[in-house]
Design an enzyme around this catalytic site. Sequence first.
Site, PDB file in Angstrom:
ATOM      1  N   MET A   1       0.876  -1.105   0.016  1.00  0.00           N
ATOM      2  CA  MET A   1       0.067   0.110   0.043  1.00  0.00           C
ATOM      3  C   MET A   1       0.843   1.279  -0.141  1.00  0.00           C
ATOM      4  O   MET A   1       0.447   2.285   0.187  1.00  0.00           O
ATOM      5  CB  MET A   1      -0.959   0.002   1.187  1.00  0.00           C
ATOM      6  CG  MET A   1      -1.996  -1.162   1.247  1.00  0.00           C
ATOM      7  SD  MET A   1      -2.825  -1.502  -0.265  1.00  0.00           S
ATOM      8  CE  MET A   1      -2.939  -3.162  -0.342  1.00  0.00           C
ATOM      9  N   CYS A   2       2.114   1.204  -0.338  1.00  0.00           N
ATOM     10  CA  CYS A   2       3.122   2.214  -0.280  1.00  0.00           C
ATOM     11  C   CYS A   2       3.195   2.983  -1.503  1.00  0.00           C
ATOM     12  O   CYS A   2       3.055   2.461  -2.446  1.00  0.00           O
ATOM     13  CB  CYS A   2       4.266   1.841   0.063  1.00  0.00           C
ATOM     14  SG  CYS A   2       5.577   2.949   0.481  1.00  0.00           S
ATOM     15  N   HIS A   3       3.068   4.285  -1.541  1.00  0.00           N
ATOM     16  CA  HIS A   3       2.999   5.010  -2.708  1.00  0.00           C
ATOM     17  C   HIS A   3       4.371   5.120  -3.304  1.00  0.00           C
ATOM     18  O   HIS A   3       5.244   5.449  -2.777  1.00  0.00           O
ATOM     19  CB  HIS A   3       2.340   6.405  -2.496  1.00  0.00           C
ATOM     20  CG  HIS A   3       1.353   6.591  -1.994  1.00  0.00           C
ATOM     21  ND1 HIS A   3       0.829   6.529  -0.485  1.00  0.00           N
ATOM     22  CD2 HIS A   3      -0.156   7.057  -2.542  1.00  0.00           C
ATOM     23  CE1 HIS A   3      -0.525   6.481  -0.402  1.00  0.00           C
ATOM     24  NE2 HIS A   3      -1.068   7.023  -1.407  1.00  0.00           N
TER      25      HIS A   3
ATOM     26  N   MET B   1       8.646   4.393   5.250  1.00  0.00           N
ATOM     27  CA  MET B   1       8.884   3.129   4.598  1.00  0.00           C
ATOM     28  C   MET B   1      10.236   3.074   3.842  1.00  0.00           C
ATOM     29  O   MET B   1      11.014   1.923   3.773  1.00  0.00           O
ATOM     30  CB  MET B   1       7.501   2.782   3.951  1.00  0.00           C
ATOM     31  CG  MET B   1       6.267   2.838   4.756  1.00  0.00           C
ATOM     32  SD  MET B   1       6.545   2.257   6.395  1.00  0.00           S
ATOM     33  CE  MET B   1       6.949   0.421   5.939  1.00  0.00           C
ATOM     34  N   GLU B   2      10.622   3.979   3.111  1.00  0.00           N
ATOM     35  CA  GLU B   2      11.695   3.883   2.291  1.00  0.00           C
ATOM     36  C   GLU B   2      13.150   3.576   3.243  1.00  0.00           C
ATOM     37  O   GLU B   2      13.993   3.056   2.767  1.00  0.00           O
ATOM     38  CB  GLU B   2      11.902   5.125   1.323  1.00  0.00           C
ATOM     39  CG  GLU B   2      10.957   5.145   0.128  1.00  0.00           C
ATOM     40  CD  GLU B   2       9.690   5.365   0.333  1.00  0.00           C
ATOM     41  OE1 GLU B   2       9.237   5.710   1.523  1.00  0.00           O
ATOM     42  OE2 GLU B   2       8.616   5.199  -0.567  1.00  0.00           O
TER      43      GLU B   2
ATOM     44  N   ASP C   1      23.424 -12.255   4.831  1.00  0.00           N
ATOM     45  CA  ASP C   1      23.579 -13.065   3.729  1.00  0.00           C
ATOM     46  C   ASP C   1      25.157 -13.209   3.632  1.00  0.00           C
ATOM     47  O   ASP C   1      25.674 -14.374   3.194  1.00  0.00           O
ATOM     48  CB  ASP C   1      22.932 -12.488   2.440  1.00  0.00           C
ATOM     49  CG  ASP C   1      23.472 -13.563   1.326  1.00  0.00           C
ATOM     50  OD1 ASP C   1      23.126 -14.697   1.418  1.00  0.00           O
ATOM     51  OD2 ASP C   1      23.617 -12.845   0.287  1.00  0.00           O
TER      52      ASP C   1
END
Lengths: 163, 163, 163, 163, 163, 163
Positions: free
Chosen positions: E77-79, E114-115, E129
């Site tokens: 739902m992130c723009h 969010m970014e 990793d």
Amino acid sequence: MADGKLTHFNEQGRARMVDVTDKDVTARAAVAETIVRMRPETLEAIRSGRVGKGDVLAVAQVAGIMAAKRTAEWIPMCHPLPLTGIDIQFREAGNDRLIIEATVKTTGKTGVEMEALTAVSAAALTVYDMCKAMQKDMEIGPTRLLRKTGGKSGDYARPSEQA
Amino acid sequence: MADGKLTHFNEQGRARMVDVTDKDVTARAAVAETIVRMRPETLEAIRSGRVGKGDVLAVAQVAGIMAAKRTAEWIPMCHPLPLTGIDIQFREAGNDRLIIEATVKTTGKTGVEMEALTAVSAAALTVYDMCKAMQKDMEIGPTRLLRKTGGKSGDYARPSEQA
Amino acid sequence: MADGKLTHFNEQGRARMVDVTDKDVTARAAVAETIVRMRPETLEAIRSGRVGKGDVLAVAQVAGIMAAKRTAEWIPMCHPLPLTGIDIQFREAGNDRLIIEATVKTTGKTGVEMEALTAVSAAALTVYDMCKAMQKDMEIGPTRLLRKTGGKSGDYARPSEQA
Amino acid sequence: MADGKLTHFNEQGRARMVDVTDKDVTARAAVAETIVRMRPETLEAIRSGRVGKGDVLAVAQVAGIMAAKRTAEWIPMCHPLPLTGIDIQFREAGNDRLIIEATVKTTGKTGVEMEALTAVSAAALTVYDMCKAMQKDMEIGPTRLLRKTGGKSGDYARPSEQA
Amino acid sequence: MADGKLTHFNEQGRARMVDVTDKDVTARAAVAETIVRMRPETLEAIRSGRVGKGDVLAVAQVAGIMAAKRTAEWIPMCHPLPLTGIDIQFREAGNDRLIIEATVKTTGKTGVEMEALTAVSAAALTVYDMCKAMQKDMEIGPTRLLRKTGGKSGDYARPSEQA
Amino acid sequence: MADGKLTHFNEQGRARMVDVTDKDVTARAAVAETIVRMRPETLEAIRSGRVGKGDVLAVAQVAGIMAAKRTAEWIPMCHPLPLTGIDIQFREAGNDRLIIEATVKTTGKTGVEMEALTAVSAAALTVYDMCKAMQKDMEIGPTRLLRKTGGKSGDYARPSEQA
């Protein structure tokens, strides 16, 4: 899946990507089709454009092939598969319908129905995109699976395809 | 584009992404729809599944939204646009049809018809994927643009939508 | 960047995506070129193929356009930009060279040099891919920026382009 | 493909992803190379930057590896392959050339020439991107396949590589 | 959003990408942090590796930056936002913790929390990793937003950050 | 990798994707977990939202599954793998913690630890995104590998998991 239950849900009732670890790796193929319905003059522009000014279908072809390869990015519960062949064919029906058919192949643990359906959908949307300046009320569909082969659940063909 | 010519081709007759550099940045919206035709028991399984075991439409909703954001990766000549809103609604028609409607918005230089059409296509394909163990002959379509607003070329609504 | 320093590194000496928040949004364009060197019979096959059997350059065109839109996914420190126009042209030089030229436009805070260079690179690699069954020792390059316009640092043209 | 014909086209003369379903899964490798030509001071900045301020080549290395994994998203008719190894090496030639060499491996049904060529192309473009504030007329190429092994069509090496 | 309600759902109770069409385009920034907890010898290997054999953090840096640019592909739902700057910093805490901090900027209609969170998550996963052959029980977190600025809802800083 | 050395670097000290060409294709699985710490009212909103207004966890589930499939695009040195199963489970701990657990399976040459860790990370970030209007100081972590099976290096379980 033989009993026809929805199997994309776990015991919490939430979606999962079905576990196919134990399924055999076999050659599989699927064929899907869609139709783009348009005015005769739009179809004529696509047809003649090929010779004179540009090839809508060449772009749609590439779009369909590239989309098929990335089907698992669009369809959330779809398994990623290394496709081994993709072909897309166009033909006209009457003077106002463009039929798009995709054949997709893989050697893997699940079928490629979604890849074939995704290929024709992306190709049809591309036709729409490139012709929408001429006609906005084109319609896409019915989009459907024609047949599939390979895998344990056996082959499938739409009733109209079985003749 | 006012004269309805195909404008996706350059002077070599090859495809290009149309130059919209000089177009205004305005608020734009588009609404598209598709229909998934299925057997009543398949539709019933989707419906009841929501309460009991899993929500096909919740997954389809997410698929449609995520696909809309990446439309320019699917449709070769489509301009990338920073979407500002996406909503997808489901409703049933009769006992055998699921209608999917997407509304997409942006503030940009081109319209979002393709994004709305891509959203409903991806959502419909996801419904197919999650129900195909039950029924393989579901059909998707007609997929079509219902209306668009914003931009220099003016608003558009399908004839049946204009009442 | 006027002083020509490498500015892609932070104070820890590690890479960053340069902060362009305060730069103006302006119209920008860039033109890049590459050359695919091949045997005359390979070039002839591409040329004649267009009419008869298939259009290598139509596929390369689409590849270049689609790659340009996703440049920021390939080039780590490259800013994502909403491109407003992409065009790719092909021409032959002599009987053994295919020249690919891409023009990319945006309205944004940074230039589109990388997008133009990426477009010609992807198009050239696609030509290689589609012809490699005929000839494996084709060579791609030199790939270079021909000119750019827009932005505070001013316009640029390669010396040979400035006449 | 033994007869050197272009096989990326179907009977409609349109592009397809060649059917490799029946080919054997074998270990395959390919090595490709490109060269970035630049002013000695640019090369010196890259070299010294590694110690002092930042490592252009570390970023280019990652870019090349990540691009190789996604080659089938860049090159339309390229088969998706699960790569099993990617390595990129840099060396200088004279005081003005940076040589980039990529080795790519897979166990699959088609070769990895395109993956190796894509890796060096993305790495070179990244070098350009990170140094373009210093020098805009750098040139990339020739980009070429050095050798490949595995698969039915046998091994290949460029003439200059065969000594 | 001032009243703190969950606003990601439409009237059908399904997820949507919130409509931000009418929000102002402003400069926005966000800073997020995570911690990778590991054995002292693992941290020592990362640290010394930089000089001698390889730079884990250089790869993690690139991973974080590239992931931030594609946040809207990960978070449904992130723009999508055209980021204007991304920086990632590393520092050690004691002899067994690696702190990763990301600063992300944009000029847009929604914030970049969010970014920034995505950037540090991808960087931390990359560290895991590259070191998992040495130590599999490393732990990532807490991952958290430190502060954000810009936008109508005002600035935010974690309590511990407000001093 | 038995000796626990960092093996992601080539002889130039730069990162490479480790060569696993000669490793066996075996069934592999990994389970990872993360925790989202939040205020009791936020957790209550997620829980009740499921019934009434919307299902945060359904979206997070899809996000985790889709991210797992694309792990190799996020984690630079991670091998691309055709996943054969992904499941994500949620449970609460106390009144303020949401536990997310992912199980990922493949039949391939390398393990799927990174895919499982990526799945829970993307799911947790999605929870954060959808609830951040209510609470910005949620914390994600510790994110950790619980156990893995398959492959030559043998099975692994966290000490607390071995009982």
